[in-house]
Every structure is written in structure tokens, then in C-alpha cells.
Write an enzyme that holds these catalytic residues in place. Structure first.
Site, mmCIF file in Angstrom:
data_model
loop_
_atom_site.group_PDB
_atom_site.id
_atom_site.type_symbol
_atom_site.label_atom_id
_atom_site.label_comp_id
_atom_site.label_asym_id
_atom_site.label_seq_id
_atom_site.Cartn_x
_atom_site.Cartn_y
_atom_site.Cartn_z
ATOM 1 N N LYS A 132 45.426 66.714 62.168
ATOM 2 C CA LYS A 132 44.302 65.772 62.189
ATOM 3 C C LYS A 132 44.784 64.331 62.347
ATOM 4 O O LYS A 132 44.289 63.576 63.171
ATOM 5 C CB LYS A 132 43.481 65.887 60.879
ATOM 6 N N THR A 133 45.778 63.989 61.531
ATOM 7 C CA THR A 133 46.281 62.622 61.577
ATOM 8 C C THR A 133 46.956 62.363 62.923
ATOM 9 O O THR A 133 46.838 61.293 63.502
ATOM 10 C CB THR A 133 47.246 62.382 60.400
ATOM 11 N N ASP A 183 40.483 58.479 58.602
ATOM 12 C CA ASP A 183 41.306 59.628 58.190
ATOM 13 C C ASP A 183 40.916 59.995 56.760
ATOM 14 O O ASP A 183 40.389 59.159 56.031
ATOM 15 C CB ASP A 183 42.803 59.244 58.252
ATOM 16 N N GLU A 184 41.165 61.225 56.366
ATOM 17 C CA GLU A 184 40.854 61.702 55.002
ATOM 18 C C GLU A 184 39.391 61.407 54.653
ATOM 19 O O GLU A 184 39.076 60.923 53.570
ATOM 20 C CB GLU A 184 41.775 61.038 53.964
ATOM 21 N N GLN A 199 40.561 69.647 50.717
ATOM 22 C CA GLN A 199 41.489 68.690 50.124
ATOM 23 C C GLN A 199 40.766 67.515 49.475
ATOM 24 O O GLN A 199 41.345 66.448 49.278
ATOM 25 C CB GLN A 199 42.449 68.158 51.185
ATOM 26 N N ARG A 214 51.878 70.467 51.059
ATOM 27 C CA ARG A 214 52.803 69.383 51.418
ATOM 28 C C ARG A 214 54.140 69.944 51.885
ATOM 29 O O ARG A 214 54.954 69.249 52.480
ATOM 30 C CB ARG A 214 53.077 68.439 50.221
HETATM 31 N N1 ATP Z 1 50.494 70.300 68.521
HETATM 32 C C1 ATP Z 1 51.497 70.106 67.691
HETATM 33 N N2 ATP Z 1 52.749 70.477 67.994
HETATM 34 C C2 ATP Z 1 53.772 70.295 67.152
HETATM 35 N N3 ATP Z 1 53.672 69.717 65.959
HETATM 36 C C3 ATP Z 1 52.457 69.317 65.571
HETATM 37 C C4 ATP Z 1 51.314 69.483 66.411
HETATM 38 N N4 ATP Z 1 50.250 68.984 65.739
HETATM 39 C C5 ATP Z 1 50.707 68.526 64.567
HETATM 40 N N5 ATP Z 1 52.026 68.713 64.449
HETATM 41 C C6 ATP Z 1 52.893 68.353 63.298
HETATM 42 O O1 ATP Z 1 52.392 69.046 62.159
HETATM 43 C C7 ATP Z 1 52.507 68.254 61.001
HETATM 44 C C8 ATP Z 1 51.131 68.064 60.362
HETATM 45 O O2 ATP Z 1 50.332 67.196 61.167
HETATM 46 P P1 ATP Z 1 49.369 66.123 60.523
HETATM 47 O O3 ATP Z 1 50.033 65.413 59.438
HETATM 48 O O4 ATP Z 1 48.754 65.348 61.623
HETATM 49 O O5 ATP Z 1 48.299 67.146 59.916
HETATM 50 P P2 ATP Z 1 47.014 66.829 59.066
HETATM 51 O O6 ATP Z 1 45.959 67.795 59.532
HETATM 52 O O7 ATP Z 1 46.686 65.399 59.123
HETATM 53 O O8 ATP Z 1 47.513 67.260 57.613
HETATM 54 P P3 ATP Z 1 46.889 66.869 56.176
HETATM 55 O O9 ATP Z 1 45.664 67.718 56.039
HETATM 56 O O10 ATP Z 1 47.935 67.250 55.203
HETATM 57 O O11 ATP Z 1 46.577 65.407 56.220
HETATM 58 C C9 ATP Z 1 53.122 66.947 61.431
HETATM 59 O O12 ATP Z 1 54.500 66.995 61.203
HETATM 60 C C10 ATP Z 1 52.793 66.897 62.899
HETATM 61 O O13 ATP Z 1 53.706 66.105 63.602
HETATM 62 MG MG MG Z 2 46.558 63.944 57.594
#
Ligand code: ATP
Ligand code: MG
Length: 748
Positions: free
Chosen positions: A34-35, A225-226, A256, A610
Site C-alpha cells: 500500500k505504502t 496512508d494508514e 491494523q 512486521r
Molecule cells: N510488487 C512488489 N514487488 C516486490 N516487492 C514489493 C512489491 N510491493 C511491495 N513490495 C515490498 O513489500 C514490502 C511491503 O510493502 P509496503 O510497506 O508498501 O506494504 P504496506 O501494505 O504498506 O504494509 P503495512 O500494512 O505494514 O503498512 C516492502 O518491502 C515493499 O518494498
Molecule cells: Mg504501509
């Protein structure tokens, strides 16, 4: 294109990035990117030629904003620096800095931190002669904060029958009056607390459509975000800002949501769908962060919650190792097991200490962990807890600086009016306060004119103090923040006072002041900094979260220690979640209903997710609480994880409860050359946050802790000519006779 970011995204992620116009929402599982989507979405907008000043991105911590900016910069270059990016509080504080006068505040308003607010409430409770046990400052502040986050003003609070009934049922009918007084006092002092920053932004936008219009035109693209952790006040701000262009994109995960206790409202997600019927929703289900085992375990936990949007999170990463559970006999032993495991994994896997994080439910749990890490000579950094800016001497100097920028800042004024001592007694201070109240003046006005209504003998030091502050004003107007702060530290007498104290504690206080000055110097020396004034610096530090402070202070590789709440959005290769015991996690204080338990479970889910490669959980069968050793039961959350993903090997078998690593631990300690050999396992090490207690009521028989001598019991107290000597039998060093006024003891 500096970086082909579309190739780094899966099809749904790419679709969300390319959907730049109109409202869009991504509610998806942990670690699903997402981020990352938000980051590349911003990059994409910039590449399409959108002006960075037209993009507003709201993140949960300053650290997250910094990271996001750095990543965008990698794709698009320096344009990223002009983005509006930060936490709700920092962005809207910045806006209020140029608009506050429209709603009656000075533009140079002070930001009260939680401690300032509590102190002020404590004072009002006292002045109104209310029972301070019933009206505990933290409780009152909690009620006020909850009201503000729902945008309930003082008048609404006082006239709302349901609120009144609630407070009366809780035998606290005066909360409304306290809210009123508190708000008046803050206003008079030209101060806003954290909640006011959002509340007043709402007031500003409501009462001044021209201002709202200006920002609507400016922020053509809004991103959050969040989103699951926004409260009503934040929700309304984003809705108003996006009302014109309707280009708003929010990302989050209902599983979350961990800030309901602070007013975060999951209905904001549901409202979002109602507000924007043309909404585009994107689904992300693949977790890229964690191994299969970790994702499966997290899913098996969260499915125990009834209130959640169904999601199917999966991982294509390796299956990975099973989740390990460590059982310890005590909290100290838990610390040893964890420290030892970190040491082994680092050595065996050739990892860096940066790869490790220890997460706990409450800050106090850090002590045992810190002690054990120190014994193994493992570097660590604490995120949160007692931060640098919470230390007394730092707060003192900052109070002088605040007062220089805003003389109406009553909390700052009270803090330093007689520090260092200048002969202004408590009676004089009370007199000044009552005079201010009676004549509806600010305290500063009364202080500056004390000679008009007090005998010269009493008034002179007060007026002298006011003259000092006025001279600081002149300096601050022509010098930068560093020169001004240096001048103030010297001229106020603070430096001299601290320098004269040659004890270890005195020395470290003196060093802390130096450290603060170093920090200010670094601030003004930043070539990109335009505003180097004292006011700008103060705004900067009022908004640094604890995590940012520690971040800036520590460099070099180190294990990260923090509460689960501050770990949100972050990831670490190896994660330890400690203290998995009933009444600790889930927290006893937090669970009075099913909804509370579900929030604790979401917190556990956040913690689990995490971890990238390895997750370790630990608990102790006994632990000190409020000075007593209590036995503990393992957390129900441990049983909720599907057992096929867990390795309980250390919990069962003969001698369970003793550390299975005990021998390993001892051997290790001896292997590390820098750890003192003989004493490694037993020697007392004071916790980093050693704060002495008030010992005026000390009695013999009481258990105490001394920063150098460790734990002991008071055997005798003797007072002669106003000086009290305590005889203490210490566990490690035997009997010592200490002068109480110097001893710095913590009473247990
Ligand atoms: N398409 C992708 N290919 C490879 N790595 C990815 C891809 N998408 C995300 N990632 C990696 O996966 C990890 C999680 O991504 P991110 O932090 O954006 O997730 P998030 O959904 O925001 O998580 P959270 O819910 O914990 O905030 C990061 O290390 C990111 O770089
Ligand atoms: Mg995130």
C-alpha cells in the site's frame, strides 16, 4: 524516466498508481504494498507534470514521511522536496502558522505537549478545589481529547445532555467546566495542544471559506496512508480539502486499526464509500514482506476477530522457519533469552543488528531487554519512551526558548520564573497568578508589571526576570536559533548552575544541554533551511515524534526496541514480540469489552506482520509489577496461532521455566571480550531512564534502587540539622550510608 517503477509493481498495484484522477481507496492486508503504491503514485503525478506544491501526502509518522520523500526523490529527483508531505499534525501546524490570526490565535502560537497539558489541568483542578484523585489530569485530558477529536466544542460539551449524563454517572460532573477553563487558559496563553491543531484547522476551514478555497485549489491531489487510524477530525479535514477536485486516494487496512482508544474511527472507511459514490476500489492481496509461515500465522490470529472486512492475504515468498516461542522464568530471563537469540542469529546468519527489532506492549518492558542486551554488548536504540526532549534540563531550556518566542506561554513561564533560583517564592508566584486571573490579564503582563502592585522588595526579582526575557527577544530577533539559544542558556544562569553540579548526573545534564545546542547548530547549518529563527526551530521540535528524536541521535547498527504502536508500517528481518502474557498482552487495562479485545488482537496482528523472515514470541512465568513479584499466565494470543506454524520446543520438558539457553548465555557472555568476565551475569546495570523518586517520605524497610549500587533495603534513617542520612543494605555491594539529598534513589 529515472526508474521504471511500473515494472516493480504487480498489475493491481500498477492500476492503482495509474488511476490518478478521482477518488480511490485501497484497503488491503499488511505488507501488500500500500505504502509503495502511494509512493509511486506521487512519482507518477510528478512525472505527468503536476506541480509538487499541488500534492498533499499525509503519513502516520514523520519518519514515514521522510522515507516516502526519499523514495519519490529517487524516481523524480529534487522536485520531491517541494511536496507537502508529513503527519496531519505537522502539515496543519504549518498551515496554522500562517492563518492562526484569523481565528484569534497569534501566528507564533506555542504547541503544548501532553505534559504541559496535564500540568495545566492539574493546576486548574487545584484552583477549582476539585478532588485530584477523581479528576486525574490524564483522565481529564483524555476526555477533552476525545471530545476535540469528535469536534465537540466547549459549548457543545456543556450543553449536551448525553455527555452530561455520562460524566455524572462517572461521578465527574465537572469535566465540562475543566474543558472550558483549560481551553480559555490555552487561548490566553497563545497555545494549542496536539488535538487543537486539527480542531482549529476545522474551525478555520469552516469559518473562512476563502481560506478553505485557497487550500482546495492548492492541494489538487490528496493522499492518506494508514487511513484506518484517522479520527473524525482528520477525516473531515481531508473531506473538505478534496471536496472540489475529488482527487483523493486513501490506503489502509482495517485489520491494523489500533488507535480506537484515541478516537480513530473505522467508520471513516465506510463513510468514504458514501462520500464518493464514483469511488474506485483496488484490492491487493499478495504480501511481499513476510514468509508464508508468518503470513499464515497472522491470518490464523486475525480470523478470531468478528469485526473485519474479509481479506485473503497470501505470500509467494519461501515458507520460512516456524515461529519460535521462548518461555522464561522471569522478565530478566526473558531478556537474556531474547538477547542471546539475537546474538546467535546475527553470528550464524552474518546479519546486522539493524535487522532485529524487539516489540513490546508497554514502554516499561524495555528495562529487562536493555539490561540483557547491554550484558552481551549488543547496541540498541529505543524508539519512544523517555525521549531526549522529555528530560528535565532540556525542558527547562526549551521553556526559556518558548517564552522568548511567545511571552504568553504560561506553562513555560511558570517553569522557569524561579529557575535557576532568583528569589521568587511560591507565595509570590501564587499572588501573580491570582492577580492575572482577577484582572483577566495574561500571567506575563502581570509579571512584567509586578512593581505596580507589589512591594519593591518582592517585585524586583520578578521585574528583573521579565527584563531578562525581553532582552532575549531582542537577541532572537537578530540572531539565528543557535546564537539565540546559546545566549539564553548562558544568560539565564542555567549553564552555570548545571556546570557547578559535579555529580555524574549533573555532568550528564550539562552534556545534554550541550547536545541540545549541537542539535540547534545542526538545524541552522542545514543549507536548505530557509527559516533559521528560534520560532521555526521550536515548531520543528514540538512536532518531532519520539521516534524521530532517537533516530537522529543514534547512528551505527543497533537493535531497535519499541512499542508495537510505534512499529506501524515498518518492517524488520527478525522480530521478537515479548511479554506475551495475560494482563500484559492483551493488556488488562484495555480489555473491558469484546471490542477492546479485538483491538488488542489487531495490535498483535500488526506486530506479527512486521517480520520478514523470522518471528520469535516470548513470555515469562513471573514478573515484577508495582514492586511485587507476580506469577503470570501465557497470553491467550499464543494459543490462537495455528500450532502447525509454531515451534514450542523451548516451552516443554523437564526444567521448563529455566532458560534452555542459560548455559549458552553464560558461555557467550564470557566469550565477548568487552563484557567484564567475572560480573557479566550478576552485575547491576541501571536502566537508561533512571529517574530518582521523591524520598521525602522514605521509611526504613523500603526497597530502593541506586543507579550505581543496585537494589537494597533501607535499614536506618537519621536526621540531623535538616540533613537525612540513610543506611542501606545493598544486595551487591553491602551496607552504605548515603546522604538522602544527594543519593538519587528510586523507591520500589
Ligand atoms: N510488487 C512488489 N514487488 C516486490 N516487492 C514489493 C512489491 N510491493 C511491495 N513490495 C515490498 O513489500 C514490502 C511491503 O510493502 P509496503 O510497506 O508498501 O506494504 P504496506 O501494505 O504498506 O504494509 P503495512 O500494512 O505494514 O503498512 C516492502 O518491502 C515493499 O518494498
Ligand atoms: Mg504501509
Amino acid at each position: 524516466m529515472a526508474l521504471d517503477y511500473l515494472s516493480l509493481l504487480n498489475p493491481s498495484q500498477a492500476a492503482a498508481v495509474l488511476q490518478t484522477e478521482g477518488p480511490c481507496m485501497i484497503i488491503a492486508g499488511a505488507g501488500s504494498g500500500k505504502t509503495r503504491v502511494l509512493t509511486y503514485r506521487i512519482a507518477n503525478l510528478l512525472e505527468k507534470g503536476v506541480d509538487p506544491f499541488n500534492i498533499l501526502a499525509l503519513t502516520f509518522t514523520n519518519k514515514a514521511a521522510k522515507e516516502m520523500r526519499a523514495r519519490v526523490e529517487k524516481v523524480v529527483g529534487p522536485a520531491a522536496r517541494s511536496l507537502w508531505m508529513g503527519t496531519f499534525h505537522s502539515v496543519f501546524a504549518k498551515i496554522l502558522r500562517s492563518e492562526a490570526d484569523k481565528i484569534g490565535y497569534p501566528r507564533s502560537f506555542t504547541i503544548y505537549d501532553t505534559q504541559d497539558s496535564k500540568t495545566l489541568i492539574g493546576q486548574i483542578v487545584k484552583e477549582l478545589e476539585l478532588d485530584d484523585k477523581l479528576y486525574k489530569p490524564s483522565l481529564v485530558l483524555g476526555r477533552i481529547s476525545a471530545a476535540k477529536n469528535k469536534l465537540i466544542s466547549v459549548n457543545q460539551y456543556l450543553s449536551d445532555a448525553a455527555i452530561k449524563a455520562d460524566d455524572e454517572a462517572a461521578l465527574r460532573p465537572k469535566i465540562g467546566v475543566l474543558y472550558q477553563q483549560y481551553q480559555q487558559r490555552c487561548f490566553k496563553a497563545g497555545a494549542m495542544d496536539f488535538d487543537d491543531l486539527l480542531f482549529n484547522t476545522n474551525v478555520l476551514f469552516k469559518e473562512h471559506t476563502d481560506v478553505l478555497n485557497k487550500y482546495q485549489n492548492m492541494f489538487r491531489f490528496v493522499m492518506v496512508d494508514e487511513y484506518q487510524d484517522t479520527n473524525y477530525s482528520q477525516y473531515l479535514i481531508t473531506r473538505k480539502l478534496a471536496a472540489k477536485e475529488r482527487n483523493i486516494c486513501v490506503v489502509g487496512d482495517d485489520a491494523q486499526s489500533i488507535y480506537a482508544f484515541r478516537g480513530a474511527d473505522i467508520t471513516n472507511i465506510l463513510n468514504f464509500e458514501k462520500d464518493y459514490p464514483e469511488l474506485q476500489v483496488f484490492k491487493l492481496e499478495q504480501n511481499y514482506r513476510s514468509t508464508k509461515n508468518i503470513v499464515w500465522a497472522a491470518n490464523s490470529v486475525i480470523k478470531n476477530n468478528q469485526a473485519q472486512l474479509r481479506k485473503d492475504v497470501y505470500s509467494e515468498n519461501e515458507e520460512g522457519t516456524l515461529i519460535e516461542v521462548l518461555k522464561a522464568a522471569s522478565d530478566n530471563e526473558e531478556g537474556k533469552l531474547v538477547a542471546n537469540s539475537i546474538y546467535e542469529d546475527k553470528m550464524n546468519g552474518h546479519l546486522s543488528y539493524d535487522n532485529f527489532a524487539i516489540l513490546y506492549r508497554t514502554n516499561a518492558q524495555s528495562r529487562a531487554m536493555e539490561e540483557a542486551l547491554r550484558k552481551l554488548n549488543i547496541r540498541y536504540k529505543i524508539v519512544g519512551g523517555l525521549s531526549f526532549y522529555q528530560r528535565k534540563e532540556i525542558k527547562d531550556l526549551v521553556a526559556y526558548l518558548r517564552l522568548t518566542v511567545n511571552q504568553n506561554d504560561e506553562q513555560a513561564l511558570r517553569r522557569v520564573i524561579n529557575y535557576p533560583k532568583r528569589g521568587i517564592g511560591d507565595t509570590t508566584i501564587s499572588k501573580l497568578i491570582t492577580t492575572a486571573d482577577e484582572h483577566n490579564h495574561s500571567l506575563w503582563e502581570v509579571v512584567a508589571n509586578a512593581d505596580q502592585f507589589m512591594p519593591a522588595r518582592v517585585a524586583n526579582p520578578v521585574v528583573g526576570f521579565a527584563e531578562k526575557i525581553k532582552s532575549y527577544l531582542v537577541v532572537a530577533a537578530k540572531e539565528d536559533a543557535f546564537e539565540a539559544a546559546k545566549f539564553i542558556a548562558k544568560n539565564s544562569g542555567m549553564l552555570e548552575e548545571l556546570y557547578a553540579d559535579k555529580s555524574i548526573e549533573g555532568l550528564s545534564r550539562y552534556e545534554n544541554i550541550q547536545e541540545l545546542l549541537n542539535g540547534i547548530k545542526e538545524y541552522v547549518d542545514d543549507p536548505e533551511r530557509e527559516d533559521k529563527s528560534l520560532g521555526a526551530f521550536l515548531q520543528d521540535i514540538a512536532l518531532v515524534t519520539d521516534s524521530d528524536v532517537k533516530d537522529a541521535q543514534q547512528d551505527g547498527e543497533a537493535v531497535t526496541l519499541m512499542t508495537i504502536h510505534s512499529a506501524k508500517g515498518l518492517e524488520f528481518r527478525n522480530v521478537y514480540i515479548v511479554g506475551l502474557e495475560e494482563n500484559l498482552f492483551p493488556s488488562q487495562m484495555m480489555i473491558t469489552s469484546r471490542a477492546d479485545l479485538e483491538e488488542e488482537r489487531r495490535l498483535f496482528y500488526v506486530a506479527i506482520t512486521r517480520a520478514e523472515k523470522k518471528l520469535t514470541l516470548s513470555y515469562a512465568t513471573s514478573r515484577y509489577q508495582w514492586g511485587n513479584l507476580r506469577s503470570c499466565e501465557k497470553s491467550r494470543f499464543l494459543d490462537e496461532i495455528d500450532p502447525q506454524y509454531v515451534n514450542f520446543k523451548f516451552a516443554a520438558g523437564p526444567g521448563a521455566g529455566e532458560s534452555p539457553f542459560q548455559h549458552v548465555f553464560e558461555r557467550r557472555s564470557n566469550l565477548i571480550p568487552t563484557a567484564p568476565r567475572k560480573t557479566a551475569a550478576t552485575k547491576y546495570v541501571a536502566p537508561a531512564d533512571f529517574t530518582p523518586s521523591d524520598t521525602s517520605q522514605l521509611r526504613s524497610g523500603q526497597r530502593v534502587e541506586h543507579a550505581k549500587f543496585g537494589f537494597g533495603v533501607v535499614s536506618q534513617l537519621e536526621t540531623q540539622q535538616g540533613t537525612t542520612k540513610a543506611t542501606i543494605l545493598f544486595e551487591e555491594v553491602g551496607e552504605k550510608v548515603l546522604l538522602l539529598s544527594f543519593a538519587k534513589l528510586r523507591v520500589h
